[in-house]
Write a protein that holds these residues in place. Sequence first.
Motif, short mmCIF file in Angstrom:
data_model
loop_
_atom_site.label_atom_id
_atom_site.label_comp_id
_atom_site.label_asym_id
_atom_site.label_seq_id
_atom_site.Cartn_x
_atom_site.Cartn_y
_atom_site.Cartn_z
N LEU A 179 0.86 -1.18 0.00
CA LEU A 179 0.00 0.00 0.00
C LEU A 179 0.90 1.24 0.00
CD1 LEU A 179 -2.88 1.26 0.27
CD2 LEU A 179 -2.48 1.29 2.74
N TRP A 180 0.72 2.08 -1.01
CA TRP A 180 1.47 3.33 -1.08
C TRP A 180 0.49 4.47 -0.99
CZ3 TRP A 180 1.28 7.43 -4.59
CH2 TRP A 180 2.33 8.35 -4.50
N THR A 181 0.73 5.42 -0.09
CA THR A 181 -0.19 6.54 0.09
C THR A 181 0.56 7.86 -0.10
OG1 THR A 181 0.20 6.68 2.49
CG2 THR A 181 -1.56 5.21 1.74
N HIS A 182 -0.15 8.81 -0.67
CA HIS A 182 0.40 10.15 -0.86
C HIS A 182 -0.76 11.13 -0.91
CE1 HIS A 182 3.22 13.26 -1.97
NE2 HIS A 182 2.52 13.55 -3.06
N GLN A 183 -0.80 12.02 0.09
CA GLN A 183 -1.86 13.01 0.20
C GLN A 183 -3.23 12.33 0.17
OE1 GLN A 183 -0.98 16.00 -2.81
NE2 GLN A 183 0.84 16.69 -1.71
N GLN A 184 -4.06 12.59 -0.84
CA GLN A 184 -5.42 12.06 -0.87
C GLN A 184 -5.54 10.77 -1.67
OE1 GLN A 184 -8.04 13.83 0.86
NE2 GLN A 184 -6.17 14.79 1.63
N GLU A 185 -4.42 10.23 -2.09
CA GLU A 185 -4.47 9.06 -2.97
C GLU A 185 -3.71 7.87 -2.38
OE1 GLU A 185 -3.11 10.16 -6.83
OE2 GLU A 185 -4.75 11.57 -7.18
N ALA A 186 -4.01 6.69 -2.90
CA ALA A 186 -3.33 5.47 -2.47
C ALA A 186 -3.25 4.52 -3.66
CB ALA A 186 -4.08 4.81 -1.32
N THR A 187 -2.23 3.70 -3.66
CA THR A 187 -2.08 2.65 -4.66
C THR A 187 -1.97 1.32 -3.94
OG1 THR A 187 -0.95 4.14 -6.20
CG2 THR A 187 -0.73 1.78 -6.59
N LEU A 188 -2.88 0.42 -4.26
CA LEU A 188 -2.89 -0.91 -3.65
C LEU A 188 -2.42 -1.92 -4.69
CD1 LEU A 188 -3.67 -2.89 -1.36
CD2 LEU A 188 -5.98 -2.94 -2.35
N THR A 189 -1.37 -2.66 -4.35
CA THR A 189 -0.85 -3.68 -5.25
C THR A 189 -0.89 -5.02 -4.54
OG1 THR A 189 0.64 -2.05 -6.25
CG2 THR A 189 1.07 -4.37 -6.71
#
Length: 202
Positions: A179-189
């Motif tokens: 899980l990568w998060t930055h500000q208002q967004e996230a990327t789930l792999t």
Amino acid sequence: MKNLWILSLASLGLSCSALANSSSPSYDCSKAQGSIEELICQSDELSTLDRQLQPLYSQAIKQLSSDDAQTLKAQQRGWIKGRNDCWKADDKTECTLTSYQTRITELQISTASIEVPSATYYVCNNEAAFKLSVYFYNDTLIPAAVFSYNKAQQLSEPAVGLLTRTASGAKYQAQNATLWTHQQEATLTLFDQPPMNCKIQK
């Protein structure tokens, strides 16, 4: 095993300052088996971590059903084996330190000895029915995130990701997911699947 991560908030009180005053691990060093147990006995830092882990593990066992307690015991035996395998590492002390920090963080979450934070919710891939929930733990030994997703009314098992170094944002690495998060967004792999883009639910 979901109830390993969803336990009562009435939890154990640990006195870390008291633990830090001890220079011996939770076991008898005269009976240490293997080079890693001997290494722990020789290190105040590792000994303190060993003593910090023991009451967390005992508390987790008490909070679980008989079947789940047996599962946790098996997991703990597996963890001990992995810790002892640090004799193969180039830096045995660093390997053992990381092993303890990771396990203590997992047990701090599972025993609710750290206050459970409010959940942050995301919508993924622009699909209203695909939601990601994340609990960000900033006070555990290693900052962590417990996350799960609900897609087509199917809820995933909670994953525990530990904070790792990254150039920007925050990256949480779980066993089979990132899980990568930055500000208002996230990327789930998820393991062997394309990344999923998520935005905070408003």
